[in-house]
Design an enzyme around this catalytic site. Structure first.
Site, PDB file in Angstrom:
ATOM      1  CB  ALA A 211      -0.910  -0.020   1.215  1.00 50.26           C
ATOM      2  CG  ASN A 212      -0.039   4.600  -1.818  1.00 49.14           C
ATOM      3  OD1 ASN A 212      -0.803   5.432  -1.359  1.00 49.14           O
ATOM      4  ND2 ASN A 212      -0.310   3.903  -2.923  1.00 49.14           N
ATOM      5  NE  ARG A 213       4.779   7.072   4.675  1.00 46.58           N
ATOM      6  CZ  ARG A 213       4.924   6.288   5.751  1.00 46.58           C
ATOM      7  NH1 ARG A 213       3.924   6.117   6.577  1.00 46.58           N
ATOM      8  NH2 ARG A 213       6.070   5.697   5.965  1.00 46.58           N
ATOM      9  CB  ALA A 277      -1.433   7.210  -4.365  1.00 50.37           C
TER      10      ALA A 277
END
Ligand code: CTP
Length: 403
Positions: A211-213, A277
């Site tokens: 995942a990402n932020r 994102a």
């Protein structure tokens, strides 16, 4: 502020989130709205009519068969003498009643008798929210024209359980009420918009993912701003903890491939704003079972494969929206990289932001962006993500109107 001078009929039903309704009343009144409260029997088990009445500075209506209240106001007048009926918290029970047109207490009777817009902020245990019966009821109510804000994901107040079911925060409810009452210009009426938002989760095995932020704040704010200008908005959101914005059709997805499918299913559109994102890579073959560690054996390596580029797909699609806008998350050479992206992805505008950790953009509430188009580069000042959304929506509306 559309709320100023507006009369809100606030129905508080019986859930632990009723404690947040006290703050909600304050926030609504701060913005110049008047609040007339109705409390169900259940609500009075969580907060007292005394506290609610004191904060609202109005009589609290609790009883369908109160002779005094019927003489003074009457439930039909109560249901109509307002600009908005707001249900917060909206329990599964009250929504089930409303979906079936039951009217066995004051709150449900008012919901059946009102001809005003209704906004509901559901709050319940995640299992109750996910139950097919609740889903059916929400669908029915949406079909009847009731608008929803939230619920959000997160830890529940009453238990350690996490999941979707937490009532939206008072300020989020205020913003949703404000946009619902906003009778400002609607230059995007009849226009269709697709917005992607949030991260994607790419599974490694059934319990792990990449995942990402990304928080989804910027994308969600853009979807809401476009809806406020009258656009018919489909928001395709990856997993986020913030609530669905009001007045927007939301498709929840996990993986990039699901996001692409949902975006393509929403075409044709006049404008696409790709803010998500999206993970550039996914695990080539995610394991069906949890990957176990075996002492002495080598540490697994993850083979990755490229995800579909959704912006690029839309930018080169046969039914390409008139206006295709992408975001560029860069940590260096922001402008130069954005220019390259503009061409490669077939976009009209790239909103470039510097996401180096020091800027706090990723996951934060502020954003400092550069708009890169074939006409040049426009630097916007440091703004909140909501302000960036407002400006972008206004610009989109201008460009679409120009023909
Ligand atoms: N994007 C997309 N699908 C992907 C990757 C990105 O739709 N698989 C979109 C994003 O929503 C964003 C834009 O493309 O609007 C730019 O994403 P970014 O991650 O900055 O660019 P990349 O193409 O991933 O390039 P790089 O990682 O090299 O910066």
């Amino acid at each position: 502020m559309a709320l100023s001078g507006k009369r809100i009929l606030l129905i508080i039903s019986g859930g632990i989130a009723a404690y947040k309704s006290l703050d909600l009343i304050r926030r609504l009144r701060e913005r110049g709205a008047s609040v007339r409260p109705i409390m169900t029997k259940g609500a009075q088990e969580f907060v007292t009519p005394l506290a609610v009445g004191a904060l609202a500075a109005d009589h609290v209506f609790t009883d369908l068969f109160s002779r005094q209240d019927e003489q003074d106001v009457g439930h039909i007048r109560l249901a109509r003498d307002c600009d908005l009926v707001l249900i917060a918290p909206a329990t599964a029970d009250l929504m089930a009643k409303a979906a079936h047109g039951l009217a066995d207490d004051l709150a449900s009777t008012v919901l059946l008798a009102t001809d005003r817009p209704v906004l509901a902020a559901p709050a319940m245990n995640p299992k109750m929210w996910a139950h097919p019966a609740t889903k059916r009821n929400i669908e029915t109510l949406q079909h009847d024209g009731i608008r929803f804000i939230g619920p959000a994901a997160g830890e529940m107040a009453e238990s350690r359980e996490a999941g979707t079911g937490r009532m939206a925060e008072p300020l989020e409810i205020v913003a949703a009420a404000d946009s619902l009452l906003d009778d400002g210009p609607k230059p995007l009426t009849g226009r269709k918009a697709i917005v992607t938002s949030g991260p994607t989760h790419e599974p490694i095995d059934p319990v792990r993912y990449i995942a990402n932020r990304s928080s989804g704040r910027q994308g969600h704010a853009i979807a809401a701003a476009l809806a406020r200008l009258g656009a018919d908005v489909t928001l395709v959101s990856g997993p986020v903890t913030i609530p669905d914005p009001a007045g927007v059709r939301v498709v929840h997805v996990e993986r990039a491939e699901e996001m692409r499918d949902a975006v393509l299913a929403a075409l044709p559109a006049d404008v696409a704003v790709m803010v998500a994102a999206v993970a550039d890579w996914r695990v080539a073959s995610a394991a069906d079972q949890k990957i176990k560690k075996h002492p002495g054996e080598s540490i697994p390596t993850l083979a990755l494969t490229e995800n579909p580029d959704i912006l690029k797909t839309v930018g080169h699609h046969t039914t390409r929206p008139k206006l295709v806008i992408g975001f560029a998350a860069e940590t260096q050479d922001v402008e130069a990289n954005a220019k390259v992206k503009l061409d490669r992805k077939g976009a009209d505008i790239i909103v470039a932001n510097d996401v180096s950790p020091a800027t706090g953009v990723m996951g934060g509430t502020r954003n400092s962006v550069k708009l890169v188009s074939r006409d040049g580069v426009e630097q916007w000042p440091d703004l909140s993500k909501d302000e960036v959304a407002e400006r972008l929506a206004a610009m989109i509306s201008e460009q679409l109107m120009r023909g």
